[in-house]
Motif scaffolding. Structure first.
Motif, PDB file in Angstrom:
ATOM      1  N   GLN A  82       0.828  -1.203   0.000  1.00 28.06           N
ATOM      2  CA  GLN A  82       0.000   0.000   0.000  1.00 28.06           C
ATOM      3  C   GLN A  82       0.863   1.254   0.000  1.00 28.06           C
ATOM      4  OE1 GLN A  82      -3.933  -1.624   2.164  1.00 28.06           O
ATOM      5  NE2 GLN A  82      -2.649  -0.387   3.430  1.00 28.06           N
ATOM      6  N   PRO A  83       0.290   2.383  -0.370  1.00 29.70           N
ATOM      7  CA  PRO A  83       1.055   3.635  -0.377  1.00 29.70           C
ATOM      8  C   PRO A  83       1.624   4.018   0.984  1.00 29.70           C
ATOM      9  CG  PRO A  83      -0.953   3.895  -1.651  1.00 29.70           C
ATOM     10  CD  PRO A  83      -1.022   2.542  -0.979  1.00 29.70           C
ATOM     11  N   ASP A  84       1.008   3.572   2.082  1.00 27.17           N
ATOM     12  CA  ASP A  84       1.524   3.917   3.403  1.00 27.17           C
ATOM     13  C   ASP A  84       2.665   3.007   3.860  1.00 27.17           C
ATOM     14  OD1 ASP A  84       0.290   1.553   4.164  1.00 27.17           O
ATOM     15  OD2 ASP A  84      -1.174   2.494   5.491  1.00 27.17           O
ATOM     16  N   GLY A  85       3.082   2.055   3.003  1.00 27.22           N
ATOM     17  CA  GLY A  85       4.207   1.183   3.330  1.00 27.22           C
ATOM     18  C   GLY A  85       3.808  -0.166   3.906  1.00 27.22           C
ATOM     19  N   ARG A  86       2.557  -0.309   4.330  1.00 27.85           N
ATOM     20  CA  ARG A  86       2.117  -1.605   4.845  1.00 27.85           C
ATOM     21  C   ARG A  86       1.815  -2.548   3.684  1.00 27.85           C
ATOM     22  NH1 ARG A  86      -2.963  -0.714   8.317  1.00 27.85           N
ATOM     23  NH2 ARG A  86      -3.466   0.550   6.515  1.00 27.85           N
ATOM     24  N   THR A  87       1.832  -3.839   3.984  1.00 32.70           N
ATOM     25  CA  THR A  87       1.453  -4.847   3.011  1.00 32.70           C
ATOM     26  C   THR A  87       0.097  -5.403   3.412  1.00 32.70           C
ATOM     27  OG1 THR A  87       3.756  -5.412   2.586  1.00 32.70           O
ATOM     28  CG2 THR A  87       2.107  -7.034   1.946  1.00 32.70           C
ATOM     29  N   ARG A  88      -0.850  -5.404   2.470  1.00 27.74           N
ATOM     30  CA  ARG A  88      -2.176  -5.980   2.713  1.00 27.74           C
ATOM     31  C   ARG A  88      -2.187  -7.379   2.111  1.00 27.74           C
ATOM     32  NH1 ARG A  88      -7.019  -3.721  -0.557  1.00 27.74           N
ATOM     33  NH2 ARG A  88      -5.728  -1.887  -0.302  1.00 27.74           N
ATOM     34  N   HIS A  97     -23.121 -21.490  -1.097  1.00 30.98           N
ATOM     35  CA  HIS A  97     -23.727 -21.678   0.224  1.00 30.98           C
ATOM     36  C   HIS A  97     -23.266 -20.629   1.232  1.00 30.98           C
ATOM     37  CE1 HIS A  97     -25.496 -25.429  -1.039  1.00 30.98           C
ATOM     38  NE2 HIS A  97     -24.321 -25.832  -1.478  1.00 30.98           N
ATOM     39  N   ASN A  98     -21.983 -20.243   1.191  1.00 30.50           N
ATOM     40  CA  ASN A  98     -21.424 -19.321   2.180  1.00 30.50           C
ATOM     41  C   ASN A  98     -21.192 -17.916   1.651  1.00 30.50           C
ATOM     42  OD1 ASN A  98     -21.084 -21.374   4.267  1.00 30.50           O
ATOM     43  ND2 ASN A  98     -19.527 -22.208   2.906  1.00 30.50           N
ATOM     44  N   GLY A  99     -21.367 -17.706   0.369  1.00 36.07           N
ATOM     45  CA  GLY A  99     -21.113 -16.393  -0.211  1.00 36.07           C
ATOM     46  C   GLY A  99     -19.630 -16.095  -0.265  1.00 36.07           C
ATOM     47  N   PHE A 100     -19.288 -14.812  -0.295  1.00 39.10           N
ATOM     48  CA  PHE A 100     -17.895 -14.371  -0.358  1.00 39.10           C
ATOM     49  C   PHE A 100     -17.401 -14.074   1.044  1.00 39.10           C
ATOM     50  CE2 PHE A 100     -14.680 -11.054  -0.580  1.00 39.10           C
ATOM     51  CZ  PHE A 100     -13.795 -11.604  -1.489  1.00 39.10           C
ATOM     52  N   ASN A 101     -16.250 -14.635   1.414  1.00 36.79           N
ATOM     53  CA  ASN A 101     -15.643 -14.393   2.719  1.00 36.79           C
ATOM     54  C   ASN A 101     -14.182 -14.059   2.517  1.00 36.79           C
ATOM     55  OD1 ASN A 101     -17.768 -15.238   4.787  1.00 36.79           O
ATOM     56  ND2 ASN A 101     -17.799 -16.896   3.308  1.00 36.79           N
ATOM     57  N   ALA A 102     -13.733 -13.015   3.210  1.00 32.78           N
ATOM     58  CA  ALA A 102     -12.344 -12.585   3.082  1.00 32.78           C
ATOM     59  C   ALA A 102     -11.717 -12.412   4.460  1.00 32.78           C
ATOM     60  CB  ALA A 102     -12.265 -11.279   2.318  1.00 32.78           C
ATOM     61  N   ASP A 103     -10.456 -12.810   4.566  1.00 33.50           N
ATOM     62  CA  ASP A 103      -9.655 -12.601   5.764  1.00 33.50           C
ATOM     63  C   ASP A 103      -8.568 -11.602   5.377  1.00 33.50           C
ATOM     64  OD1 ASP A 103      -8.434 -12.894   8.273  1.00 33.50           O
ATOM     65  OD2 ASP A 103      -7.176 -14.534   7.540  1.00 33.50           O
ATOM     66  N   VAL A 104      -8.655 -10.387   5.924  1.00 29.72           N
ATOM     67  CA  VAL A 104      -7.738  -9.308   5.555  1.00 29.72           C
ATOM     68  C   VAL A 104      -6.756  -9.070   6.691  1.00 29.72           C
ATOM     69  CG1 VAL A 104      -7.569  -6.888   4.851  1.00 29.72           C
ATOM     70  CG2 VAL A 104      -9.590  -8.226   4.223  1.00 29.72           C
ATOM     71  N   LYS A 105      -5.457  -9.076   6.353  1.00 30.29           N
ATOM     72  CA  LYS A 105      -4.420  -8.809   7.348  1.00 30.29           C
ATOM     73  C   LYS A 105      -3.440  -7.789   6.782  1.00 30.29           C
ATOM     74  CE  LYS A 105      -4.857 -13.157   9.617  1.00 30.29           C
ATOM     75  NZ  LYS A 105      -4.403 -14.424   9.962  1.00 30.29           N
ATOM     76  N   TYR A 106      -2.777  -7.085   7.683  1.00 29.81           N
ATOM     77  CA  TYR A 106      -1.771  -6.103   7.303  1.00 29.81           C
ATOM     78  C   TYR A 106      -0.467  -6.438   8.007  1.00 29.81           C
ATOM     79  CZ  TYR A 106      -5.770  -3.448   5.694  1.00 29.81           C
ATOM     80  OH  TYR A 106      -6.909  -3.057   5.038  1.00 29.81           O
ATOM     81  N   SER A 107       0.636  -6.243   7.297  1.00 28.04           N
ATOM     82  CA  SER A 107       1.934  -6.408   7.936  1.00 28.04           C
ATOM     83  C   SER A 107       2.723  -5.123   7.735  1.00 28.04           C
ATOM     84  CB  SER A 107       2.686  -7.610   7.354  1.00 28.04           C
ATOM     85  OG  SER A 107       3.031  -7.382   6.013  1.00 28.04           O
ATOM     86  N   GLY A 108       3.655  -4.886   8.632  1.00 26.43           N
ATOM     87  CA  GLY A 108       4.441  -3.661   8.572  1.00 26.43           C
ATOM     88  C   GLY A 108       3.757  -2.538   9.315  1.00 26.43           C
ATOM     89  N   HIS A 109       4.361  -1.374   9.261  1.00 23.92           N
ATOM     90  CA  HIS A 109       3.831  -0.200   9.955  1.00 23.92           C
ATOM     91  C   HIS A 109       3.578   0.907   8.947  1.00 23.92           C
ATOM     92  CE1 HIS A 109       4.632  -1.941  13.852  1.00 23.92           C
ATOM     93  NE2 HIS A 109       5.807  -2.326  13.375  1.00 23.92           N
ATOM     94  N   ALA A 110       2.501   1.630   9.171  1.00 25.65           N
ATOM     95  CA  ALA A 110       2.156   2.733   8.273  1.00 25.65           C
ATOM     96  C   ALA A 110       3.192   3.837   8.398  1.00 25.65           C
ATOM     97  CB  ALA A 110       0.770   3.266   8.614  1.00 25.65           C
ATOM     98  N   ASP A 111       3.668   4.310   7.266  1.00 25.36           N
ATOM     99  CA  ASP A 111       4.619   5.404   7.197  1.00 25.36           C
ATOM    100  C   ASP A 111       4.041   6.428   6.233  1.00 25.36           C
ATOM    101  OD1 ASP A 111       6.688   7.176   6.973  1.00 25.36           O
ATOM    102  OD2 ASP A 111       8.127   5.726   6.158  1.00 25.36           O
TER     103      ASP A 111
END
Length: 116
Positions: A82-88, A97-111
């Motif tokens: 991402q532009p702030d330096g973190r990785t999504r 049956h379950n539709g769309f499901n997403a697990d979103v995580k971020y690594s690093g620190h925003a700069d």
């Protein structure tokens, strides 16, 4: 210019009318087939695998993705810087049956000192 606009409008109407009549014809055929009890949909089992990646450090366009589908089940993930330096990083699944499901995580620190 006015003649051109009128001509474009007439062509657009003719195309729309053609598509509408084709759709109506298709619907009448399907309804008629359903009434006769011989409705057959083509059996198509969608199956694919997909991979994608870009790593351009000059423009900071760094991302990758993978996805696979087997019938109605889709599984995949994507990762981007991402532009702030973190990785999504997003892992997702989708099925009827379950539709769309997403697990979103971020690594690093925003700069926020980055200016792209």
């Amino acid at each position: 210019m006015f003649k051109f606009v009128v001509l474009v409008a007439l062509v657009a109407c003719a195309v729309a009318e053609h598509h509408a009549s084709s759709y109506a014809s298709f619907n009448n055929h399907v309804e008629h087939s359903d009434q006769l009890g011989d409705h057959h949909e083509p059996h198509h089992h969608p199956k694919y695998e997909y991979k994608y990646g870009v790593e351009d450090h000059h423009t900071h366009d760094i991302k990758s993705a993978e996805e696979e589908r087997d019938g109605d089940v889709v599984k995949g993930w994507y990762k981007l810087e991402q532009p702030d330096g973190r990785t999504r990083i997003v892992h997702y699944t989708a099925d009827k049956h379950n539709g769309f499901n997403a697990d979103v995580k971020y690594s690093g620190h925003a700069d926020h000192s980055h200016h792209y």
